[in-house]
Design a protein around this motif. Structure first.
Motif, PDB file in Angstrom:
ATOM      1  N   ARG A   1     104.391  24.171  80.031  1.00  0.00           N
ATOM      2  CA  ARG A   1     104.189  22.780  80.440  1.00  0.00           C
ATOM      3  C   ARG A   1     102.943  22.689  81.310  1.00  0.00           C
ATOM      4  N   ASP A   2     102.248  21.554  81.239  1.00  0.00           N
ATOM      5  CA  ASP A   2     101.002  21.353  81.960  1.00  0.00           C
ATOM      6  C   ASP A   2     101.292  21.115  83.449  1.00  0.00           C
TER       7      ASP A   2
ATOM      8  N   PRO B   1      97.889  13.560  81.934  1.00  0.00           N
ATOM      9  CA  PRO B   1      97.279  13.826  80.624  1.00  0.00           C
ATOM     10  C   PRO B   1      98.279  14.303  79.573  1.00  0.00           C
ATOM     11  N   TYR B   2      99.356  14.971  79.997  1.00  0.00           N
ATOM     12  CA  TYR B   2     100.333  15.483  79.036  1.00  0.00           C
ATOM     13  C   TYR B   2     101.720  14.995  79.421  1.00  0.00           C
ATOM     14  N   ASP B   3     102.655  15.160  78.504  1.00  0.00           N
ATOM     15  CA  ASP B   3     104.055  14.912  78.836  1.00  0.00           C
ATOM     16  C   ASP B   3     104.509  16.056  79.757  1.00  0.00           C
TER      17      ASP B   3
ATOM     18  N   SER C   1     100.087  17.709  84.996  1.00  0.00           N
ATOM     19  CA  SER C   1     100.964  16.583  84.665  1.00  0.00           C
ATOM     20  C   SER C   1     102.244  16.643  85.490  1.00  0.00           C
TER      21      SER C   1
ATOM     22  N   HIS D   1      93.782  22.600  80.661  1.00  0.00           N
ATOM     23  CA  HIS D   1      94.847  22.476  81.658  1.00  0.00           C
ATOM     24  C   HIS D   1      94.245  22.820  83.025  1.00  0.00           C
TER      25      HIS D   1
ATOM     26  N   ALA E   1     106.976  18.466  78.178  1.00  0.00           N
ATOM     27  CA  ALA E   1     106.743  18.991  76.827  1.00  0.00           C
ATOM     28  C   ALA E   1     106.604  20.512  76.877  1.00  0.00           C
TER      29      ALA E   1
ATOM     30  N   THR F   1      99.266  26.299  83.082  1.00  0.00           N
ATOM     31  CA  THR F   1     100.566  25.930  82.520  1.00  0.00           C
ATOM     32  C   THR F   1     101.641  26.829  83.107  1.00  0.00           C
TER      33      THR F   1
END
Lengths: 334, 291
Positions: B78-79, B50-52, B82, B69, B55, B73
């Motif tokens: 960051r997630d 779902p996320y980078d 992911s 999330h 990121a 995180t």
């Protein structure tokens, strides 16, 4: 028997020598630089001096000779981080690992054996199924995940048990006899220290014992099932012996044999697991010592601890083989 | 290590009553579907996430699991979900690489030892004895400690401790096969040694060791993860599961999800491989004696 023993010990010595060679190769031929680790960022002069002091400027065969003769004399090298001989460090850390391993082994046998017997006696029942599925899960669970869950539950949420060290720091280590805190404090009848060290041992020991309990219970279950299908069990039942006696006197005694055989191997898995569990619980044993030495790039402690664990593992296997003869009178080593 | 033991536990738990006709597809689905999902995530995890995974969003740091999330995180915001999904790609292929390499070395050593016999056999087997004298994780830790802590060295270390098991297994197989009638026949027809080895002995000794390797996937993953957790395997910022664990270790009591979810991913993956390996064993070796 005697001839077998002699042969077995001769091959043990041979493998021990091989282990020494392998650890030497690990410590000298691989790129790690013990001298650089010892002097840190110091200048080239100190570095050269340290190399000379460690004998690293000598030819490899001479280095090996010094290493091997050091081992024979109990000289395992020097730890520049703890500023004392490695042998002394190991004298402190090894008993902790041994205590943890033995405690887990006993726990796993104490829990796994009855579970296995009951699963076999009530094959396909709810207990058998539940035990089967939880065994499946507990061999797939990483030890550190079990440890993490225990820490969150018993330390953070319930506050029942401590999660670091071997004994509460206010009390300090008990008078030394074996170096195993629970054993020493018990021998000296030191109640408070015994309580504290036991509390510190519970979580690591249970964590380490969990997968082993699963393995032992399943092994006993399957060898029990095999034994229960044998003619002598039918005969015993036919004679009208109580079911309980059939299970415990006839089937279980025979079903224990395969478990005993694999105890040596299981002990090796336990030793490896102990290294991991010690890190999870900051339990100051060999595993934590080795890991810290890796971070400090000190080779002597890593090599010595590894060597010691291998020797212990081999001796256990030898002991298991010998014990086997006494447990199973049918076996005669020629 | 616990190689074959792992398998035996899985076997007894999965030993359900013989597959009843109507439910066979369901049972097969229970074993194979998760494996397919796992492989898809491994291959396409980054696209599906779902996320980078890299990121950084510091305002979102160390959030507990929520709808936004599901796995929380990390300290950089960051997630975790992911990262776990992308991490499969950095984790699962390594395990295959380890097993294939260990298998190659082991088979080579085992075939040579078993077929040559005599002094070569003795020497090779003493060498495997030396390696087997160490608990696997302990030796792997020492090797990686000497080589330097990174994912490549962790893989090398595990290969080094893994191959002797296969060497032993293959040697045993070869010893029993080399006296088979068809090998005698080939030899008496003047078949050269390398041809006998390659075309007669090797193919027939591979089945048990191949199945064993399948059953070992779980154990190899656990060992890789253990090295990662100890901080001597893959290093942050990699999203390899072991590296995520090592990073989460410092926060474990406050942010359990940092180690909990990569740990869960390892657990589920090991379960999937243990189950699938066991199914394959049951299928391919139904006529074989137990190994």
């Amino acid at each position: 028997m005697l001839a077998y023993l002699v042969r077995r010990i001769a091959s043990l010595v041979l493998v021990l020598a091989g282990i020494c060679v392998l650890t030497f190769v690990l410590s000298r031929v691989l790129p790690a630089d013990p001298a650089r680790g010892a002097v840190g960022k110091a200048g080239a002069e100190q570095y050269a001096a340290m190399r000379e002091r460690m004998g690293l400027d000598r030819p490899i065969p001479e280095q090996f000779w010094r290493y091997a003769s050091g081992l024979v004399h109990g000289d395992l090298g020097y730890s520049y981080a703890s500023r004392r001989p490695v042998a002394e460090d190991i004298g402190d850390y090894f008993p902790a690992t041994f205590e943890l391993t033995i405690a887990s082994l006993l726990l796993a046998i104490a829990a796994g054996a009855p579970l296995g017997v009951l699963s076999a006696a009530h094959r396909g029942g709810w207990l058998d199924r539940a035990a089967g599925w939880s065994a499946l899960a507990s061999v797939a669970l990483p030890l550190f995940v079990i440890g993490l869950a225990f820490q969150v539950i018993f330390y953070k949420t319930l506050g029942w048990l401590p999660v670091a060290g071997r004994i509460s720091p206010e009390l300090g280590a008990p008078a030394r006899l074996t170096g195993m805190f629970t054993v020493d404090s018990l021998l000296y009848r030191d109640g408070p220290r015994f309580g504290s060290s036991l509390k510190h041992l519970v979580l690591p020991a249970v964590t380490l014992a969990l997968p082993l309990t699963a393995i032992i219970s399943r092994m006993i279950r399957s060898s029990m099932l095999e034994a229960l299908a044998k003619d002598y069990v039918r005969t015993a039942r036919g004679k009208g012996i109580s079911e309980q006696r059939v299970i415990y006197r006839h089937a279980l005694r025979n079903a224990m044999l395969p478990v005993v055989t694999s105890l040596g191997m299981l002990f090796g898995a336990l030793l490896g697991g102990a290294f991991l569990v010690e890190v999870v619980y900051t339990f100051p044993g060999l595993g934590l010592y080795v890991l810290n030495s890796i971070l400090r790039a000190e080779t002597a402690p890593i090599v010595s601890a590894t060597l010691l664990v291998a020797a212990l593992y081999m001796l256990t296997n030898l002991a298991v083989d010998i014990a086997y003869v006494f447990i199973d009178p049918r076996i005669r080593y020629a | 290590m616990s190689l074959s033991i792992h398998a035996s536990v899985t076997r007894s738990a999965l030993a359900l009553p013989a597959t009843a006709g109507g439910l066979a597809w369901l049972r097969a689905g229970i074993v194979w579907l998760p494996l397919v999902i796992l492989l898809v995530v491994t291959v396409a995890g980054r696209a599906l996430a779902p996320y980078d995974p890299d990121a950084v969003l510091v305002t979102d740091r160390l959030q507990p699991p929520s709808l936004m999330h599901p796995m929380g995180t990390d300290p950089l915001g960051r997630d975790v979900l992911s990262r776990v999904m992308t991490g499969a790609r950095n984790t699962v292929p390594n395990v295959f690489f380890i097993l294939i390499s260990a298998l190659t070395i082991g088979v080579l050593m085992g075939v040579v030892a078993g077929y040559a016999g005599g002094k070569i056999d003795t020497v090779l087997m003493r060498i495997t004895d030396v390696f087997l004298a160490f608990p696997a994780l302990v030796l792997a830790l020492a090797i990686v400690g000497m080589l330097g802590a990174n994912v490549r060295n962790a893989i090398i270390a595990i290969i080094i401790v893994w191959w002797p098991w296969y060497a032993r297994l293959v040697r045993g197989q070869v010893l029993s096969i080399k006296n088979e009638l068809y090998v005698d026949a080939a030899r008496s027809l003047g078949c050269p040694a390398h041809r006998i080895l390659l075309h007669h002995v090797l193919p027939n000794s591979m089945a048990p060791v191949g199945v064993q390797a399948l059953l070992d996937i779980g154990a190899a993953l656990l060992t890789t993860a253990a090295l990662g957790y100890l901080g001597v395997g893959a290093q942050p910022p990699s999203s390899e599961w072991g590296a995520m664990l090592a990073q989460g270790r410092q926060f474990f009591l406050d942010a359990w999800w940092l180690t909990g979810f990569p740990g869960l991913a390892i657990f589920v993956t090991v379960l999937i491989f243990n189950g699938a390996g066991e199914r394959l064993r049951a299928k391919t070796l139904s006529g074989w004696s137990r190994i």
